[in-house]
Design a protein around this motif. Sequence first.
Motif, PDB file in Angstrom:
ATOM      1  N   ASP A   1       0.832  -1.202   0.000  1.00 21.32           N
ATOM      2  CA  ASP A   1       0.000   0.000   0.000  1.00 21.32           C
ATOM      3  C   ASP A   1       0.865   1.251   0.000  1.00 21.32           C
ATOM      4  O   ASP A   1       2.067   1.193   0.302  1.00 21.32           O
ATOM      5  CB  ASP A   1      -0.902  -0.023   1.236  1.00 21.32           C
ATOM      6  N   ILE A   2       0.237   2.355  -0.345  1.00 22.18           N
ATOM      7  CA  ILE A   2       0.877   3.665  -0.260  1.00 22.18           C
ATOM      8  C   ILE A   2      -0.105   4.603   0.436  1.00 22.18           C
ATOM      9  O   ILE A   2      -1.240   4.230   0.722  1.00 22.18           O
ATOM     10  CB  ILE A   2       1.255   4.226  -1.656  1.00 22.18           C
ATOM     11  N   GLY A   3       0.322   5.817   0.697  1.00 26.03           N
ATOM     12  CA  GLY A   3      -0.568   6.796   1.309  1.00 26.03           C
ATOM     13  C   GLY A   3      -0.039   8.193   1.077  1.00 26.03           C
ATOM     14  O   GLY A   3       1.174   8.400   1.007  1.00 26.03           O
ATOM     15  N   SER A   4      -0.956   9.150   0.962  1.00 30.29           N
ATOM     16  CA  SER A   4      -0.539  10.527   0.663  1.00 30.29           C
ATOM     17  C   SER A   4       0.357  11.100   1.752  1.00 30.29           C
ATOM     18  O   SER A   4       1.199  11.960   1.485  1.00 30.29           O
ATOM     19  CB  SER A   4      -1.777  11.415   0.477  1.00 30.29           C
ATOM     20  N   ALA A   5       0.188  10.623   2.980  1.00 29.92           N
ATOM     21  CA  ALA A   5       1.010  11.122   4.087  1.00 29.92           C
ATOM     22  C   ALA A   5       2.226  10.241   4.342  1.00 29.92           C
ATOM     23  O   ALA A   5       3.073  10.579   5.172  1.00 29.92           O
ATOM     24  CB  ALA A   5       0.175  11.229   5.362  1.00 29.92           C
ATOM     25  N   ILE A   6       2.310   9.107   3.627  1.00 27.00           N
ATOM     26  CA  ILE A   6       3.426   8.189   3.849  1.00 27.00           C
ATOM     27  C   ILE A   6       4.516   8.505   2.830  1.00 27.00           C
ATOM     28  O   ILE A   6       4.582   7.923   1.740  1.00 27.00           O
ATOM     29  CB  ILE A   6       2.970   6.721   3.734  1.00 27.00           C
ATOM     30  N   ILE A   7       5.344   9.466   3.171  1.00 30.00           N
ATOM     31  CA  ILE A   7       6.396   9.917   2.273  1.00 30.00           C
ATOM     32  C   ILE A   7       7.733   9.899   3.002  1.00 30.00           C
ATOM     33  O   ILE A   7       7.800   9.935   4.232  1.00 30.00           O
ATOM     34  CB  ILE A   7       6.104  11.335   1.723  1.00 30.00           C
ATOM     35  N   ASN A   8       8.772   9.807   2.189  1.00 26.23           N
ATOM     36  CA  ASN A   8      10.139   9.759   2.702  1.00 26.23           C
ATOM     37  C   ASN A   8      10.330   8.546   3.610  1.00 26.23           C
ATOM     38  O   ASN A   8       9.920   7.453   3.274  1.00 26.23           O
ATOM     39  CB  ASN A   8      10.496  11.070   3.404  1.00 26.23           C
ATOM     40  N   ARG A   9      10.862   8.744   4.780  1.00 27.51           N
ATOM     41  CA  ARG A   9      11.268   7.621   5.627  1.00 27.51           C
ATOM     42  C   ARG A   9      10.173   7.272   6.649  1.00 27.51           C
ATOM     43  O   ARG A   9      10.388   7.242   7.860  1.00 27.51           O
ATOM     44  CB  ARG A   9      12.596   7.936   6.301  1.00 27.51           C
ATOM     45  N   ARG A  10       8.994   6.975   6.107  1.00 25.88           N
ATOM     46  CA  ARG A  10       7.862   6.597   6.943  1.00 25.88           C
ATOM     47  C   ARG A  10       7.260   5.300   6.438  1.00 25.88           C
ATOM     48  O   ARG A  10       7.294   5.005   5.240  1.00 25.88           O
ATOM     49  CB  ARG A  10       6.779   7.681   6.921  1.00 25.88           C
ATOM     50  N   ILE A  11       6.703   4.536   7.342  1.00 25.74           N
ATOM     51  CA  ILE A  11       5.906   3.369   6.978  1.00 25.74           C
ATOM     52  C   ILE A  11       4.633   3.404   7.810  1.00 25.74           C
ATOM     53  O   ILE A  11       4.608   3.977   8.906  1.00 25.74           O
ATOM     54  CB  ILE A  11       6.649   2.036   7.230  1.00 25.74           C
ATOM     55  N   ASP A  12       3.570   2.809   7.284  1.00 22.97           N
ATOM     56  CA  ASP A  12       2.295   2.749   7.978  1.00 22.97           C
ATOM     57  C   ASP A  12       1.911   1.279   8.093  1.00 22.97           C
ATOM     58  O   ASP A  12       1.766   0.589   7.078  1.00 22.97           O
ATOM     59  CB  ASP A  12       1.252   3.527   7.177  1.00 22.97           C
ATOM     60  N   VAL A  13       1.782   0.800   9.307  1.00 21.50           N
ATOM     61  CA  VAL A  13       1.525  -0.618   9.551  1.00 21.50           C
ATOM     62  C   VAL A  13       0.020  -0.848   9.683  1.00 21.50           C
ATOM     63  O   VAL A  13      -0.648  -0.215  10.509  1.00 21.50           O
ATOM     64  CB  VAL A  13       2.242  -1.095  10.832  1.00 21.50           C
ATOM     65  N   PHE A  14      -0.513  -1.769   8.878  1.00 16.72           N
ATOM     66  CA  PHE A  14      -1.939  -2.073   8.913  1.00 16.72           C
ATOM     67  C   PHE A  14      -2.211  -3.122   9.987  1.00 16.72           C
ATOM     68  O   PHE A  14      -1.552  -4.156  10.045  1.00 16.72           O
ATOM     69  CB  PHE A  14      -2.390  -2.603   7.545  1.00 16.72           C
ATOM     70  N   THR A  15      -3.190  -2.842  10.853  1.00 11.69           N
ATOM     71  CA  THR A  15      -3.538  -3.825  11.873  1.00 11.69           C
ATOM     72  C   THR A  15      -4.739  -4.645  11.389  1.00 11.69           C
ATOM     73  O   THR A  15      -4.596  -5.606  10.668  1.00 11.69           O
ATOM     74  CB  THR A  15      -3.797  -3.161  13.235  1.00 11.69           C
ATOM     75  N   SER A  16      -5.942  -4.271  11.752  1.00 11.30           N
ATOM     76  CA  SER A  16      -7.111  -5.059  11.366  1.00 11.30           C
ATOM     77  C   SER A  16      -8.337  -4.194  11.583  1.00 11.30           C
ATOM     78  O   SER A  16      -8.327  -3.013  11.245  1.00 11.30           O
ATOM     79  CB  SER A  16      -7.167  -6.354  12.191  1.00 11.30           C
ATOM     80  N   PHE A  17      -9.404  -4.765  12.161  1.00 12.36           N
ATOM     81  CA  PHE A  17     -10.618  -4.007  12.441  1.00 12.36           C
ATOM     82  C   PHE A  17     -10.415  -3.166  13.697  1.00 12.36           C
ATOM     83  O   PHE A  17     -10.229  -3.692  14.790  1.00 12.36           O
ATOM     84  CB  PHE A  17     -11.809  -4.948  12.608  1.00 12.36           C
ATOM     85  N   GLY A  18     -10.439  -1.858  13.533  1.00 10.79           N
ATOM     86  CA  GLY A  18     -10.203  -0.966  14.653  1.00 10.79           C
ATOM     87  C   GLY A  18      -8.727  -0.866  14.990  1.00 10.79           C
ATOM     88  O   GLY A  18      -7.887  -1.563  14.430  1.00 10.79           O
ATOM     89  N   ASP A  19      -8.416   0.016  15.916  1.00  8.51           N
ATOM     90  CA  ASP A  19      -7.033   0.269  16.311  1.00  8.51           C
ATOM     91  C   ASP A  19      -6.521  -0.865  17.203  1.00  8.51           C
ATOM     92  O   ASP A  19      -6.919  -0.985  18.361  1.00  8.51           O
ATOM     93  CB  ASP A  19      -6.946   1.601  17.053  1.00  8.51           C
ATOM     94  N   GLN A  20      -5.647  -1.702  16.661  1.00  8.98           N
ATOM     95  CA  GLN A  20      -5.035  -2.781  17.436  1.00  8.98           C
ATOM     96  C   GLN A  20      -3.512  -2.634  17.446  1.00  8.98           C
ATOM     97  O   GLN A  20      -2.775  -3.612  17.556  1.00  8.98           O
ATOM     98  CB  GLN A  20      -5.439  -4.149  16.870  1.00  8.98           C
TER      99      GLN A  20
END
Length: 217
Positions: A177-196
């Motif tokens: 995946d990508i994201g508009s706010a995920i730029i440069n030295r960032r990663i976004d970790v996907f959890t599941s249903f709701g914040d886990q």
Amino acid sequence: MANRVSKLVLIGALIVTSSVAFGSSTELAPLPPVDTSTMQSLGQLGPSFYWVALETKDGLKKDQEVKDMNGKVLVKVGAKFFRGLTLEGTGRLLNGKMLNWHGKIQRPDGTWEYRYRWCGKEAPYGYGFEGRPLEPFKTIAVDPTVVPLDSVVFIPAARGAVLPDGTIHDGYFKALDIGSAIINRRIDVFTSFGDQSSVFDKNGLKHGQATDVFLVK
């Protein structure tokens, strides 16, 4: 009487044996260390977390229109869920149906409106970039100039995390995946249903705290 005593002894032995067996299965042995010398170090990247937004019975009026790329209204939802859907990109309605970000349309005033689609059975947790099905606790969103899409990365701080189903995370993720706010030295970790995200936080993978990331060759 003797026969009854024998049965009780046998039952007791089975209980003890079962308790030992179940106890050993729930005692989580530490995972062996991973040799990262064969991997490419990407240095330290700053993690954040995202998940499937959940519609709740919050009593708010359902007056927010969720449209597809053609402008068709897919469903009307409350303002709270709509904000969550906009932020996370994927949301689950109370009836179980899943919505996913599909693109954006520029309005006459120059602002942008996000558009959505229904998720198919092949993507029970939503879609990543270009329709890649998201995998709970195993997907990351990346800046493709830093982490190649479809690559596998190893994050030591995630290895050993106890997931909600009781399994142990091996530290490996897929860049789907990508994201508009995920730029440069960032990663976004996907959890599941709701914040886990707490399952990773307890293990040392924390929001905003730079962590070592390796590209698996």
